[in-house]
Design a protein around this motif. Structure first.
Motif, PDB file in Angstrom:
ATOM      1  N   VAL A  54      13.247 -12.584  -6.572  1.00 32.07           N
ATOM      2  CA  VAL A  54      11.823 -12.738  -6.880  1.00 32.07           C
ATOM      3  C   VAL A  54      11.094 -11.445  -6.532  1.00 32.07           C
ATOM      4  CG1 VAL A  54      11.371 -13.791  -4.614  1.00 32.07           C
ATOM      5  CG2 VAL A  54       9.775 -14.199  -6.512  1.00 32.07           C
ATOM      6  N   SER A  55      10.106 -11.111  -7.329  1.00 31.96           N
ATOM      7  CA  SER A  55       9.276  -9.936  -7.052  1.00 31.96           C
ATOM      8  C   SER A  55       7.946 -10.376  -6.466  1.00 31.96           C
ATOM      9  CB  SER A  55       9.016  -9.154  -8.346  1.00 31.96           C
ATOM     10  OG  SER A  55      10.196  -8.559  -8.790  1.00 31.96           O
ATOM     11  N   LEU A  56       7.603  -9.788  -5.329  1.00 34.32           N
ATOM     12  CA  LEU A  56       6.345 -10.098  -4.668  1.00 34.32           C
ATOM     13  C   LEU A  56       5.496  -8.834  -4.633  1.00 34.32           C
ATOM     14  CD1 LEU A  56       7.827 -12.096  -1.637  1.00 34.32           C
ATOM     15  CD2 LEU A  56       6.799 -13.041  -3.710  1.00 34.32           C
ATOM     16  N   GLY A  57       4.353  -8.893  -5.275  1.00 34.21           N
ATOM     17  CA  GLY A  57       3.533  -7.697  -5.354  1.00 34.21           C
ATOM     18  C   GLY A  57       2.152  -7.894  -4.757  1.00 34.21           C
ATOM     19  N   VAL A  58       1.585  -6.783  -4.321  1.00 35.16           N
ATOM     20  CA  VAL A  58       0.206  -6.771  -3.840  1.00 35.16           C
ATOM     21  C   VAL A  58      -0.579  -5.818  -4.734  1.00 35.16           C
ATOM     22  CG1 VAL A  58      -1.328  -6.161  -1.935  1.00 35.16           C
ATOM     23  CG2 VAL A  58       0.882  -7.234  -1.457  1.00 35.16           C
ATOM     24  N   GLN A  59      -1.619  -6.333  -5.355  1.00 36.25           N
ATOM     25  CA  GLN A  59      -2.500  -5.495  -6.160  1.00 36.25           C
ATOM     26  C   GLN A  59      -3.862  -5.459  -5.500  1.00 36.25           C
ATOM     27  OE1 GLN A  59      -2.738  -6.892 -10.172  1.00 36.25           O
ATOM     28  NE2 GLN A  59      -0.749  -6.035 -10.757  1.00 36.25           N
ATOM     29  N   THR A  60      -4.383  -4.263  -5.287  1.00 37.64           N
ATOM     30  CA  THR A  60      -5.744  -4.144  -4.782  1.00 37.64           C
ATOM     31  C   THR A  60      -6.516  -3.227  -5.717  1.00 37.64           C
ATOM     32  OG1 THR A  60      -5.038  -2.335  -3.341  1.00 37.64           O
ATOM     33  CG2 THR A  60      -5.160  -4.516  -2.349  1.00 37.64           C
ATOM     34  N   GLN A  61      -7.826  -3.338  -5.671  1.00 34.00           N
ATOM     35  CA  GLN A  61      -8.645  -2.490  -6.529  1.00 34.00           C
ATOM     36  C   GLN A  61      -9.971  -2.218  -5.846  1.00 34.00           C
ATOM     37  OE1 GLN A  61      -8.859  -5.914  -9.101  1.00 34.00           O
ATOM     38  NE2 GLN A  61     -10.866  -5.222  -9.783  1.00 34.00           N
ATOM     39  N   GLY A  62     -10.616  -1.154  -6.242  1.00 35.91           N
ATOM     40  CA  GLY A  62     -11.915  -0.865  -5.675  1.00 35.91           C
ATOM     41  C   GLY A  62     -12.412   0.488  -6.110  1.00 35.91           C
ATOM     42  N   PRO A  63     -13.689   0.770  -5.819  1.00 33.99           N
ATOM     43  CA  PRO A  63     -14.281   2.044  -6.240  1.00 33.99           C
ATOM     44  C   PRO A  63     -13.845   3.207  -5.353  1.00 33.99           C
ATOM     45  CG  PRO A  63     -15.917   0.719  -5.079  1.00 33.99           C
ATOM     46  CD  PRO A  63     -14.678  -0.116  -5.174  1.00 33.99           C
TER      47      PRO A  63
END
Lengths: 242, 234
Positions: A54-63
């Motif tokens: 299984v692939s476990l990912g963390v995506q974050t975003q911001g200015p």
């Protein structure tokens, strides 16, 4: 003149006869005997999966790119800790993606505003050998900051033995098909002339969910079902006709 | 008269018969064809990553200058972490022009310029990947992709996998011959069906995390070799 006219079709007919007799004897390649029964036998192996990927990912975003990266790092560390707590060995975890992507911002006319949003992704691929822990692991990883889960794939680490057993039953299947055809055709089944596997190395071609796992592990778990993996083997056998 | 006229007929028949004899003259070989596979896990000793700088602005000279500054800083950061110059390659550089539009969809005459400079880095100390990513972002990289662990020289692993594949093929051939009631004869031919990998697989955990950089797990790399073997049957 009359005789010549007769001789030409006669010659053609004789040649055709000779050729057809020849084809009967030599239609096969030099290495094969002329008369063969050719069959393809099938054998299957049904195996319980003993691991799941299984692939476990963390995506974050911001200015702010630095903030987006450090927030991602913090959550990725926690996901990694959750994987470790689930009993996954160190050699069963790999970083398969780390990316940063800049998305420019546009106004309502499609013009750039000058602002940007930064997207950061850190994804781990995990091989879990205790299938009962999949549901709890998914739940824990999601609660600690994972927000991108892909590819729950059940598999068998070493199906070699089961596949060899399937090969033997494919051979048996081939033999009984050949015996039946020989009997139906009124000939005797001779020795094996060739054996080969038509395809490449097989993979599981069907997944049949058979039993549920994870549901019983408590309420804080994602329900998952490993099912049974079915592998198919084909063996093509040529028998001589006696 | 009759014999003379039948001469072509005899010629044709004898010609066909001789051709026929040439084709069917060989001896039959009974054969068994099997495939064998061997795989070897290797700890990766290199990691490849693309570090890019994108800048945008209405002034092309300024967008390029900003990009140059940041791209130089990214290269310097990689160099400080021990990446040799020959392991940094510019794989992408472009400048593109984007027209601006008003609310009616007409071109305003103003233009936005996009500049992108991406280097692909081969890092030979994989434990420094987390630090490299962090340093690249600090230096101005805003487009990163393709963290890919690999093996610099897989030839030794390939030899080992090939040997395993040959042995695998022989064992399978013996098993099938026995199951078919025949005896395995000599090897008639063997060929490699291709080498796959090194492909990223599962791996070791947690290198680089201690440096305060991006958390990274390098994993191991799988090298797989397939062979096809033909054995005679007796």
């Amino acid at each position: 003149m009359k005789g010549v006219r007769l001789a030409v079709p006669l010659a053609l007919a004789a040649a055709a006869l000779a050729l057809s007799a020849c084809a009967g004897a030599a239609g096969w390649s030099q290495e094969s005997p002329p008369r063969l029964i050719s069959v393809t036998g099938t054998g299957t192996a049904r195996l319980d999966p003993d691991m799941v990927i299984v692939s476990l990912g963390v995506q974050t975003q911001g200015p702010d790119i630095a903030e987006a990266v450090s927030e991602n790092n913090r959550r990725s560390d926690q996901v990694r800790a959750a994987i470790r707590e689930a009993g996954v060995a160190d050699e069963d975890v790999q970083t398969v993606n780390f990316s940063v992507w800049t998305q420019q911002q546009y106004d309502e006319f499609g013009n750039l505003t000058g602002g940007a949003t930064y997207w950061v992704d850190n994804t781990l691929q995990v091989r879990l050998r205790d299938l009962d822990r999949l549901g709890p692991l998914l739940e824990t990883a999601l609660s600690r900051g994972a927000n991108s889960v892909q590819g729950v794939t059940f598999s068998v680490e070493d199906p070699t033995e089961a596949l060899d057993a399937a090969r033997v039953s494919a051979l048996e299947d081939a033999r009984s098909q050949a015996a039946q055809m020989a009997a139906d055709a009124g000939v005797l089944l001779g020795e094996v002339v060739s054996i080969g596997e038509p395809g490449a190395y097989p993979g599981p071609f069907m997944e049949a969910p058979a039993r549920g796992i994870g549901g019983g592990s408590g309420q804080d778990a994602v329900p998952t079902s490993p099912g049974v993996l079915e592998y198919g083997i084909q063996v093509t056998v040529n028998y001589a006709i006696r | 008269m009759t014999f003379k006229r039948l001469l072509p007929l005899f010629l044709v028949v004898s010609l066909v018969a001789s051709a026929c004899g040439a084709v069917s003259g060989g001896t039959a070989t009974r054969a068994l064809t099997v495939m064998g596979t061997g795989s070897v896990s290797v700890t990766p000793d290199i990691v490849i990553v693309s570090l890019g700088v994108q800048t945008v602005g209405p002034d092309i000279a300024r967008a390029v200058a900003q990009n140059n500054d940041a791209a130089s800083a990214v290269q310097a950061a990689a160099g400080e972490l021990g990446v040799a110059p020959e392991d940094m390659r510019t794989t992408y550089f472009y400048v593109s022009t984007q027209q601006q539009y008003d609310e009616f969809g007409n071109v305003t005459g103003e233009v936005t310029y996009w500049v992108d400079n991406t280097i692909t880095v081969t890092l030979r100390d994989t434990s420094k990947l987390g630090d490299l990513l962090e340093a690249a972002v600090d230096a101005g990289a805003n487009s990163i992709s393709g963290v890919s662990f690999s093996v610099d020289d897989p030839s030794e692993a390939e030899d080992e996998a090939r040997q395993e594949a040959v042995e695998d093929a022989r064992q399978r051939a013996e098993m099938l011959a026995t199951a078919a009631g025949a005896t395995l004869g000599e090897l008639v031919s063997i060929s490699t069906g291709g080498v796959s990998g090194p492909i990223p697989y599962y791996g070791e955990f947690g290198l680089g995390g201690g440096g305060g950089g991006v958390p990274i797990s390098p994993g191991t790399t799988e090298v797989t070799v397939q062979v096809t073997a033909v054995y005679a049957l007796r």
